[in-house]
Design an enzyme around this catalytic site. Structure first.
Site, PDB file in Angstrom:
ATOM      1  N   ASP A   1       0.738  -1.246   0.024  1.00  0.00           N
ATOM      2  CA  ASP A   1      -0.146  -0.395   0.116  1.00  0.00           C
ATOM      3  C   ASP A   1       1.031   1.253   0.007  1.00  0.00           C
ATOM      4  O   ASP A   1       1.912   1.435   0.793  1.00  0.00           O
ATOM      5  CB  ASP A   1      -0.929  -0.071   1.110  1.00  0.00           C
ATOM      6  CG  ASP A   1      -1.681   1.190   1.364  1.00  0.00           C
ATOM      7  OD1 ASP A   1      -2.652   1.345   0.886  1.00  0.00           O
ATOM      8  OD2 ASP A   1      -1.022   1.881   2.287  1.00  0.00           O
TER       9      ASP A   1
ATOM     10  N   ASP B   1       1.374   5.082   0.599  1.00  0.00           N
ATOM     11  CA  ASP B   1       0.573   6.242   1.393  1.00  0.00           C
ATOM     12  C   ASP B   1       1.611   7.510   1.307  1.00  0.00           C
ATOM     13  O   ASP B   1       2.312   7.914   2.019  1.00  0.00           O
ATOM     14  CB  ASP B   1       0.329   5.827   2.797  1.00  0.00           C
ATOM     15  CG  ASP B   1      -0.398   7.043   3.589  1.00  0.00           C
ATOM     16  OD1 ASP B   1      -0.594   8.130   2.802  1.00  0.00           O
ATOM     17  OD2 ASP B   1      -0.537   6.813   4.667  1.00  0.00           O
TER      18      ASP B   1
ATOM     19  N   GLU C   1       2.194  11.179   0.994  1.00  0.00           N
ATOM     20  CA  GLU C   1       1.407  12.430   1.520  1.00  0.00           C
ATOM     21  C   GLU C   1       2.492  13.369   1.280  1.00  0.00           C
ATOM     22  O   GLU C   1       3.462  13.711   2.034  1.00  0.00           O
ATOM     23  CB  GLU C   1       1.327  12.125   2.721  1.00  0.00           C
ATOM     24  CG  GLU C   1       0.079  11.093   3.155  1.00  0.00           C
ATOM     25  CD  GLU C   1      -0.437  11.106   4.732  1.00  0.00           C
ATOM     26  OE1 GLU C   1      -0.289  11.929   5.208  1.00  0.00           O
ATOM     27  OE2 GLU C   1      -0.477   9.961   5.009  1.00  0.00           O
ATOM     28  N   TYR C   2       2.442  14.105   0.083  1.00  0.00           N
ATOM     29  CA  TYR C   2       1.520  14.090  -0.874  1.00  0.00           C
ATOM     30  C   TYR C   2       2.294  14.487  -2.247  1.00  0.00           C
ATOM     31  O   TYR C   2       2.950  15.143  -2.517  1.00  0.00           O
ATOM     32  CB  TYR C   2       0.538  15.086  -0.988  1.00  0.00           C
ATOM     33  CG  TYR C   2      -0.405  14.957   0.312  1.00  0.00           C
ATOM     34  CD1 TYR C   2      -1.367  13.880   0.245  1.00  0.00           C
ATOM     35  CD2 TYR C   2      -0.130  15.324   1.515  1.00  0.00           C
ATOM     36  CE1 TYR C   2      -2.420  13.551   1.419  1.00  0.00           C
ATOM     37  CE2 TYR C   2      -1.179  15.164   2.625  1.00  0.00           C
ATOM     38  CZ  TYR C   2      -2.160  14.282   2.593  1.00  0.00           C
ATOM     39  OH  TYR C   2      -2.864  14.087   3.669  1.00  0.00           O
TER      40      TYR C   2
ATOM     41  N   TYR D   1     -10.114  12.114   7.406  1.00  0.00           N
ATOM     42  CA  TYR D   1      -9.864  13.049   8.656  1.00  0.00           C
ATOM     43  C   TYR D   1      -8.958  14.086   8.126  1.00  0.00           C
ATOM     44  O   TYR D   1      -8.430  14.459   6.985  1.00  0.00           O
ATOM     45  CB  TYR D   1      -9.005  12.115   9.686  1.00  0.00           C
ATOM     46  CG  TYR D   1      -7.712  11.230   9.141  1.00  0.00           C
ATOM     47  CD1 TYR D   1      -6.492  11.935   9.105  1.00  0.00           C
ATOM     48  CD2 TYR D   1      -7.807   9.991   8.550  1.00  0.00           C
ATOM     49  CE1 TYR D   1      -5.454  11.347   8.421  1.00  0.00           C
ATOM     50  CE2 TYR D   1      -6.723   9.453   7.996  1.00  0.00           C
ATOM     51  CZ  TYR D   1      -5.607  10.071   8.054  1.00  0.00           C
ATOM     52  OH  TYR D   1      -4.553   9.497   7.504  1.00  0.00           O
TER      53      TYR D   1
END
Length: 179
Positions: free
Chosen positions: A82, A84, A86-87, A160
């Site tokens: 996965d 992730d 950012e960004y 969130y």
């Protein structure tokens, strides 16, 4: 939950190998009790996304990073990876970023997908590729959403941080409904 990118090799690495290996072993043991459990390693996150842009910047770096992800998944007996980041394009706290990240993010995912699929042909396993992404237009404008959706198995939305120090007024961090 997270692996990081080694700044010297731009490959996947565990942050605390001794501790993380114990956790991974415990998760693999848990999967023995539940054969449907899928174990993926997340790479990046808020604290460890600094080097994604560098790892995705060239075809050679993308290939190297993708190979390291697949090697890691196979060595650890996992079911996928996965990302992730950012960004892409805009960066986060201390994150290297470039305008080319928009396209390079997709190219990085394609490189990983290709290597995971190749590995699946070798060993007959089903490997997953997922991403975690933000829900705002500021994020979606900095990736190629349709192209990403065509490459990954799942997109997890981080729902969130709707309010924080950047907000002009106070609000809930992860509200059920928008303001």
């Amino acid at each position: 939950a997270f692996a990081q990118i080694d700044p010297d090799t731009l490959t996947i690495a565990l942050e605390n190998p001794a501790h993380d290996q114990k956790n991974l072993a415990a998760l693999r043991k848990l999967r023995q009790q539940n054969q449907h459990l899928k174990l993926l390693i997340s790479v990046g996150g808020w604290s460890d996304s600094q080097y994604f842009s560098d790892a995705a910047a060239t075809a050679a770096r993308r290939e190297s990073f993708a190979a390291s992800c697949v090697d890691f998944v196979v060595e650890q007996g996992l079911d996928g990876v996965d990302l992730d980041w950012e960004y892409p394009v805009s960066g986060g706290a201390g994150v290297i970023h470039r305008p080319q990240d928009r396209e390079n993010f997709t190219l990085l995912l394609k490189a990983i997908r290709q290597k995971l699929d190749r590995q699946a042909q070798k060993d007959g396993r089903d490997y997953r590729l997922t991403v975690a992404g933000a829900t705002g237009s500021w994020y979606l404008n900095n990736i190629q959403p349709q192209a990403v959706a065509e490459v990954v198995d799942h997109i997890f939305l981080m729902t969130y941080d709707f309010a924080g120090p950047w907000s002009s007024r106070s609000g809930f961090n992860a509200p059920l409904y928008g303001t």
